[in-house]
Design a protein around this motif. Structure first.
Motif, PDB file in Angstrom:
ATOM      1  N   ILE A 144       1.928  10.193   8.921  1.00 28.50           N
ATOM      2  CA  ILE A 144       3.180  10.801   8.479  1.00 28.50           C
ATOM      3  C   ILE A 144       4.253  10.380   9.476  1.00 28.50           C
ATOM      4  O   ILE A 144       4.108  10.614  10.682  1.00 28.50           O
ATOM      5  CB  ILE A 144       3.086  12.337   8.433  1.00 28.50           C
ATOM      6  N   THR A 145       5.321   9.765   8.969  1.00 24.36           N
ATOM      7  CA  THR A 145       6.433   9.383   9.840  1.00 24.36           C
ATOM      8  C   THR A 145       7.736   9.957   9.285  1.00 24.36           C
ATOM      9  O   THR A 145       7.939  10.020   8.073  1.00 24.36           O
ATOM     10  CB  THR A 145       6.570   7.856   9.982  1.00 24.36           C
ATOM     11  N   ILE A 146       8.597  10.376  10.198  1.00 26.86           N
ATOM     12  CA  ILE A 146       9.909  10.924   9.861  1.00 26.86           C
ATOM     13  C   ILE A 146      10.935  10.121  10.639  1.00 26.86           C
ATOM     14  O   ILE A 146      10.893  10.074  11.871  1.00 26.86           O
ATOM     15  CB  ILE A 146       9.996  12.417  10.219  1.00 26.86           C
ATOM     16  N   ASN A 156      23.886  14.685   0.175  1.00 26.17           N
ATOM     17  CA  ASN A 156      25.137  13.925   0.093  1.00 26.17           C
ATOM     18  C   ASN A 156      25.564  13.407   1.457  1.00 26.17           C
ATOM     19  O   ASN A 156      26.309  12.418   1.546  1.00 26.17           O
ATOM     20  CB  ASN A 156      26.243  14.799  -0.502  1.00 26.17           C
ATOM     21  N   GLU A 157      25.100  14.078   2.509  1.00 24.15           N
ATOM     22  CA  GLU A 157      25.433  13.654   3.881  1.00 24.15           C
ATOM     23  C   GLU A 157      24.362  12.741   4.476  1.00 24.15           C
ATOM     24  O   GLU A 157      24.374  12.449   5.668  1.00 24.15           O
ATOM     25  CB  GLU A 157      25.612  14.891   4.760  1.00 24.15           C
ATOM     26  N   GLY A 158      23.420  12.279   3.634  1.00 26.45           N
ATOM     27  CA  GLY A 158      22.418  11.323   4.088  1.00 26.45           C
ATOM     28  C   GLY A 158      21.092  11.914   4.488  1.00 26.45           C
ATOM     29  O   GLY A 158      20.195  11.199   4.948  1.00 26.45           O
ATOM     30  N   GLY A 159      20.924  13.233   4.319  1.00 28.44           N
ATOM     31  CA  GLY A 159      19.643  13.862   4.609  1.00 28.44           C
ATOM     32  C   GLY A 159      18.716  13.799   3.406  1.00 28.44           C
ATOM     33  O   GLY A 159      19.001  13.133   2.402  1.00 28.44           O
ATOM     34  N   ALA A 160      17.589  14.493   3.494  1.00 26.57           N
ATOM     35  CA  ALA A 160      16.619  14.531   2.404  1.00 26.57           C
ATOM     36  C   ALA A 160      15.963  15.899   2.348  1.00 26.57           C
ATOM     37  O   ALA A 160      15.830  16.574   3.376  1.00 26.57           O
ATOM     38  CB  ALA A 160      15.552  13.449   2.579  1.00 26.57           C
ATOM     39  N   ILE A 161      15.571  16.296   1.147  1.00 29.52           N
ATOM     40  CA  ILE A 161      14.909  17.574   0.916  1.00 29.52           C
ATOM     41  C   ILE A 161      13.561  17.316   0.263  1.00 29.52           C
ATOM     42  O   ILE A 161      13.471  16.552  -0.701  1.00 29.52           O
ATOM     43  CB  ILE A 161      15.736  18.476  -0.025  1.00 29.52           C
ATOM     44  N   PHE A 162      12.523  17.958   0.771  1.00 27.79           N
ATOM     45  CA  PHE A 162      11.188  17.898   0.171  1.00 27.79           C
ATOM     46  C   PHE A 162      10.729  19.338   0.000  1.00 27.79           C
ATOM     47  O   PHE A 162      10.524  20.040   0.982  1.00 27.79           O
ATOM     48  CB  PHE A 162      10.244  17.121   1.083  1.00 27.79           C
ATOM     49  N   LEU A 217      11.122  10.061   5.032  1.00 27.37           N
ATOM     50  CA  LEU A 217       9.777  10.618   5.172  1.00 27.37           C
ATOM     51  C   LEU A 217       8.773   9.698   4.501  1.00 27.37           C
ATOM     52  O   LEU A 217       8.908   9.392   3.313  1.00 27.37           O
ATOM     53  CB  LEU A 217       9.708  12.010   4.540  1.00 27.37           C
ATOM     54  N   HIS A 218       7.789   9.262   5.267  1.00 29.41           N
ATOM     55  CA  HIS A 218       6.703   8.459   4.726  1.00 29.41           C
ATOM     56  C   HIS A 218       5.384   9.202   4.946  1.00 29.41           C
ATOM     57  O   HIS A 218       5.007   9.489   6.084  1.00 29.41           O
ATOM     58  CB  HIS A 218       6.636   7.097   5.416  1.00 29.41           C
ATOM     59  N   ILE A 219       4.731   9.535   3.857  1.00 31.81           N
ATOM     60  CA  ILE A 219       3.375  10.099   3.890  1.00 31.81           C
ATOM     61  C   ILE A 219       2.448   9.013   3.364  1.00 31.81           C
ATOM     62  O   ILE A 219       2.593   8.580   2.215  1.00 31.81           O
ATOM     63  CB  ILE A 219       3.269  11.357   3.007  1.00 31.81           C
ATOM     64  N   ASP A 220       1.524   8.551   4.184  1.00 32.83           N
ATOM     65  CA  ASP A 220       0.661   7.441   3.801  1.00 32.83           C
ATOM     66  C   ASP A 220      -0.805   7.824   3.938  1.00 32.83           C
ATOM     67  O   ASP A 220      -1.296   8.076   5.036  1.00 32.83           O
ATOM     68  CB  ASP A 220       0.957   6.213   4.662  1.00 32.83           C
ATOM     69  N   HIS A 221      -1.482   7.890   2.787  1.00 34.61           N
ATOM     70  CA  HIS A 221      -2.926   8.132   2.710  1.00 34.61           C
ATOM     71  C   HIS A 221      -3.331   9.416   3.450  1.00 34.61           C
ATOM     72  O   HIS A 221      -4.362   9.459   4.138  1.00 34.61           O
ATOM     73  CB  HIS A 221      -3.697   6.926   3.265  1.00 34.61           C
ATOM     74  N   SER A 231      13.348   8.969   0.374  1.00 25.94           N
ATOM     75  CA  SER A 231      14.477   8.254   0.963  1.00 25.94           C
ATOM     76  C   SER A 231      15.633   9.191   1.286  1.00 25.94           C
ATOM     77  O   SER A 231      15.754  10.269   0.693  1.00 25.94           O
ATOM     78  CB  SER A 231      14.969   7.170  -0.010  1.00 25.94           C
ATOM     79  N   PRO A 232      16.518   8.790   2.206  1.00 27.09           N
ATOM     80  CA  PRO A 232      17.726   9.575   2.458  1.00 27.09           C
ATOM     81  C   PRO A 232      18.510   9.781   1.169  1.00 27.09           C
ATOM     82  O   PRO A 232      18.603   8.870   0.328  1.00 27.09           O
ATOM     83  CB  PRO A 232      18.508   8.712   3.451  1.00 27.09           C
ATOM     84  N   GLY A 233      19.062  10.977   1.008  1.00 28.77           N
ATOM     85  CA  GLY A 233      19.846  11.272  -0.176  1.00 28.77           C
ATOM     86  C   GLY A 233      19.065  11.859  -1.334  1.00 28.77           C
ATOM     87  O   GLY A 233      19.661  12.226  -2.350  1.00 28.77           O
ATOM     88  N   GLU A 234      17.739  11.990  -1.188  1.00 28.55           N
ATOM     89  CA  GLU A 234      16.910  12.472  -2.288  1.00 28.55           C
ATOM     90  C   GLU A 234      16.511  13.937  -2.126  1.00 28.55           C
ATOM     91  O   GLU A 234      16.113  14.360  -1.043  1.00 28.55           O
ATOM     92  CB  GLU A 234      15.628  11.639  -2.406  1.00 28.55           C
ATOM     93  N   ILE A 235      16.620  14.661  -3.233  1.00 25.14           N
ATOM     94  CA  ILE A 235      15.935  15.953  -3.350  1.00 25.14           C
ATOM     95  C   ILE A 235      14.642  15.668  -4.092  1.00 25.14           C
ATOM     96  O   ILE A 235      14.655  15.233  -5.240  1.00 25.14           O
ATOM     97  CB  ILE A 235      16.771  16.980  -4.123  1.00 25.14           C
ATOM     98  N   TYR A 236      13.545  15.873  -3.416  1.00 26.36           N
ATOM     99  CA  TYR A 236      12.226  15.488  -3.945  1.00 26.36           C
ATOM    100  C   TYR A 236      11.404  16.754  -4.175  1.00 26.36           C
ATOM    101  O   TYR A 236      11.110  17.498  -3.250  1.00 26.36           O
ATOM    102  CB  TYR A 236      11.523  14.580  -2.939  1.00 26.36           C
TER     103      TYR A 236
END
Length: 236
Positions: free
Chosen positions: A58-60, A180-186, A2-6, A25-30
């Motif tokens: 915003i890009t996913i 752990n499976e390469g996803g991400a949480i926000f 996930l990229h949030i830019d400006h 990034s993949p693998g992060e709980i943010y």
């Protein structure tokens, strides 16, 4: 991932989100931390493609939510702070409807519903109308629905509000499994203790502006944020 830019979003003369940039990034709980009204929900709704924004990108998974929203939504799941479900449906009918929307096969949906609803102890209630559900039960149903199509990115707005301690612990375990499976949480929260125990990284937003982002140790070590921490503690 996930990229949030400006990112900027205004309501009239008020900037709810002001030039926000975050990369997850993949693998992060943010964790996304801020007091009520800081801009957390507006940001999440913009990422989910539910509302437009004034400027930024915003890009996913490299796809733009502006120009390729369907591809982005196939990769994500979103749980709002107050799930807006179809009260006239039973729980299982709602889950099958969501599975149809995402093209989940009959075999996969049964397996995933059995697994996730079982873990959250919701299985016995799936035949009941959603109108009869408590807030916590609706939260659990929203979690099952979100996990159905195995999204790579999961967005959650104050996900632990209304959940009992056991369900909260199970959801935290499930969040870590996704990463752990390469996803991400926000996910958003105004409770620092939740972020400290769960998150790989956090971002603090205040009055629409990003105050600080990094690991919990990096953020906690910033003495200039003492006032922000006191505000959050007072709002618990």
């Amino acid at each position: 991932m996930l990229h949030i830019d400006h990112l900027t979003k205004s309501y009239g003369s008020k900037k709810a989100v002001d030039d926000l940039t975050l990369h997850i990034s993949p693998g992060e709980i943010y964790g996304f931390i801020g007091h009520n009204g800081a801009g957390k929900t507006t940001t999440l709704r913009s990422v989910a493609g539910i509302q437009s924004f004034d400027s930024g990108e915003i890009t996913i998974g490299g796809r733009s939510i502006r120009t390729d929203p369907l591809a982005c939504k196939q990769m994500m799941g979103y749980i709002p702070d107050n799930p807006d479900l179809y009260d006239y449906m039973t729980g299982i009918r709602f889950l099958n409807f969501i599975a149809d929307v995402y093209g989940v096969s009959a075999e996969d949906r049964k397996r995933r519903i059995d697994e996730v609803a079982g873990r959250l102890e919701l299985t016995k209630d799936l035949g009941q109308p959603i109108a009869s559900y408590s807030h916590g039960m609706k939260q659990k149903l929203a979690v099952v629905a979100t996990w159905l199509h195995r999204p790579r990115l999961i967005l959650m707005d104050e996900p632990f509000v209304g959940l009992d301690p056991m369900a909260s612990r199970l959801l935290k375990d499930m969040m870590r499994e996704v990463c752990n499976e390469g996803g991400a949480i926000f996910f958003s929260t105004h409770v620092l203790e939740v972020a400290e125990k769960l998150c790989d990284k956090i971002a603090i937003i205040r009055q629409g502006k990003l105050v600080r982002a990094g690991t919990m140790d990096e953020v906690r070590g910033d003495e200039s944020l003492e006032e922000v921490f006191l505000e959050l503690e007072a709002e618990k």
